[in-house]
Design an enzyme around this catalytic site. Structure first.
Site, short mmCIF file in Angstrom:
data_model
loop_
_atom_site.label_atom_id
_atom_site.label_comp_id
_atom_site.label_asym_id
_atom_site.label_seq_id
_atom_site.Cartn_x
_atom_site.Cartn_y
_atom_site.Cartn_z
N GLY A 14 48.60 46.68 24.91
CA GLY A 14 48.24 45.75 25.70
C GLY A 14 48.02 44.37 25.36
O GLY A 14 48.62 44.07 24.40
N GLU A 15 47.26 43.85 26.14
CA GLU A 15 46.80 42.36 25.83
C GLU A 15 47.89 41.49 25.78
O GLU A 15 47.50 40.06 25.85
CB GLU A 15 46.35 42.27 24.17
CG GLU A 15 45.08 43.23 23.85
CD GLU A 15 44.94 43.12 22.21
OE1 GLU A 15 45.55 42.27 21.62
OE2 GLU A 15 44.16 43.82 21.61
N GLY A 16 48.99 41.77 26.30
CA GLY A 16 50.09 40.82 26.30
C GLY A 16 50.99 40.92 25.09
O GLY A 16 51.94 39.96 25.11
#
Length: 336
Positions: A303-305
């Site tokens: 996640g997180e980009g």
């Protein structure tokens, strides 16, 4: 200048009238691509990416100079049901890590030359347990959408949105299940690493939430089953469309947010590409449903980009070749 909205009805109305890509820039990029010093199609998908990017930026010979990465964080009421391997306190701890520059997304954003912004949304006030009531009221969802809407820099020329929120794969699984049907187990994966009885319990939570809140459009489902960070990602993706800023979608949770928008307007994601296919079990099916082929497939599930930020490099390569290569005429090379 972005238009404003104050409630979900106003946001939904904005999604009904979307700007498109610049046809003249697209045609110019296609013509330029046919003149570059390479055999036709030799750069494969990079050629399609460059032409797509040129159309949305309104420039047949564009460059990527100002990418923006935004990470949204939120907490979820269903976390209390044991759906994650980590406690909700980790959300705030990771936000502090983002702000200090210590997370994976910080490194990848810096490598890509991207500005990074962090938005924590009411971490001390988790969404409601969606197995009992809607995760957010309409007002709460509208406020989260607006956070994302206003977070996009109008001067950015590429956008990546990421998230942090313990239990948010559960929310994303519920959204995907509600939007596309099937069984809860089709959409529920390990998330932070749950397995065995914990994964069974997580799947049951998804099924219970979808059963309670089934029906309605993508925005209604976003409020009932989503989270503040998921709604904020949706708001940012929509704002980027209004500004004609291309978007690279991240993993399962980001794509669930995007799918809610697409459910309201099927053309909503024309300005977006999928950065990667994550290891989360439902992501491949979700990408298929929203019609996006991933640029990368590296087994990421952070996640997180992060996957989308890494894919910035691929898009930069596509645009650099398109705009920087010489044409046959410029290079004095016979076109055959």
């Amino acid at each position: 200048m972005l238009p404003d909205f104050s409630d979900l009805a106003g946001f939904r109305k904005l999604l009904a009238d979307l700007p498109g890509a610049d046809a003249a820039a697209t045609e110019g990029a296609q013509a330029r691509n046919g003149q570059l010093t390479k055999p036709p199609g030799a750069l494969g998908r990079l050629e399609e990416l460059a032409i797509w990017y040129a159309g949305w930026r309104g420039n047949p010979r564009p460059e990527i100079a100002a990418p923006q990465v935004i990470v949204f964080a939120g907490n979820h009421g269903v976390a209390r049901l044991g759906v994650s391997a980590f406690p909700p306190a980790v959300t705030a701890q990771m936000v502090a890590n983002f702000c200090a520059g210590g997370a994976a997304i910080n490194q990848l954003a810096r490598l890509a030359g991207a500005r990074i912004d962090i938005h924590a949304l009411d971490l001390d006030r988790p969404t409601a347990d969606f197995t009992r009531e809607p995760a957010m009221s309409e007002a709460e969802c509208a406020a989260a959408l607006k956070t994302g809407w206003e977070a996009v820099d109008p001067q950015a020329d590429l956008l990546v949105v990421g998230e942090m929120g313990i239990a948010n794969t559960t929310a994303a699984s519920a959204l995907a299940n509600a939007l596309f049907g099937g069984a809860a187990e089709d959409w529920t994966g390990r998330g932070t690493g749950v397995e065995g009885d914990a994964l069974t319990a997580k799947t049951r939570v998804v099924a219970d939430g979808v059963k309670r809140h089934f029906g309605g459009d993508g925005i209604e489902l976003l409020a009932r089953l989503g989270g503040r960070e998921i709604a904020a990602m949706a708001g940012a993706i929509a704002a980027a469309r209004m500004l004609r800023i291309p978007v690279i979608l991240d993993g399962f949770i980001c794509c669930a947010a995007a799918a809610c928008l697409r459910a309201v307007n099927p053309a909503m994601l024309d300005h977006a590409v999928a950065g990667h296919q994550s290891a989360e079990s439902g992501h491949a099916a979700l990408l298929e449903r929203i019609g996006k082929a991933p640029l990368l497939a590296l087994g990421l599930r952070l996640g997180e980009g992060t996957g989308a930020a890494l894919a910035i490099q691929v898009l930069k390569g596509a645009v650099a070749c398109h705009s920087g290569m010489a044409t046959f005429a410029e290079a004095g090379v016979s076109a055959g």
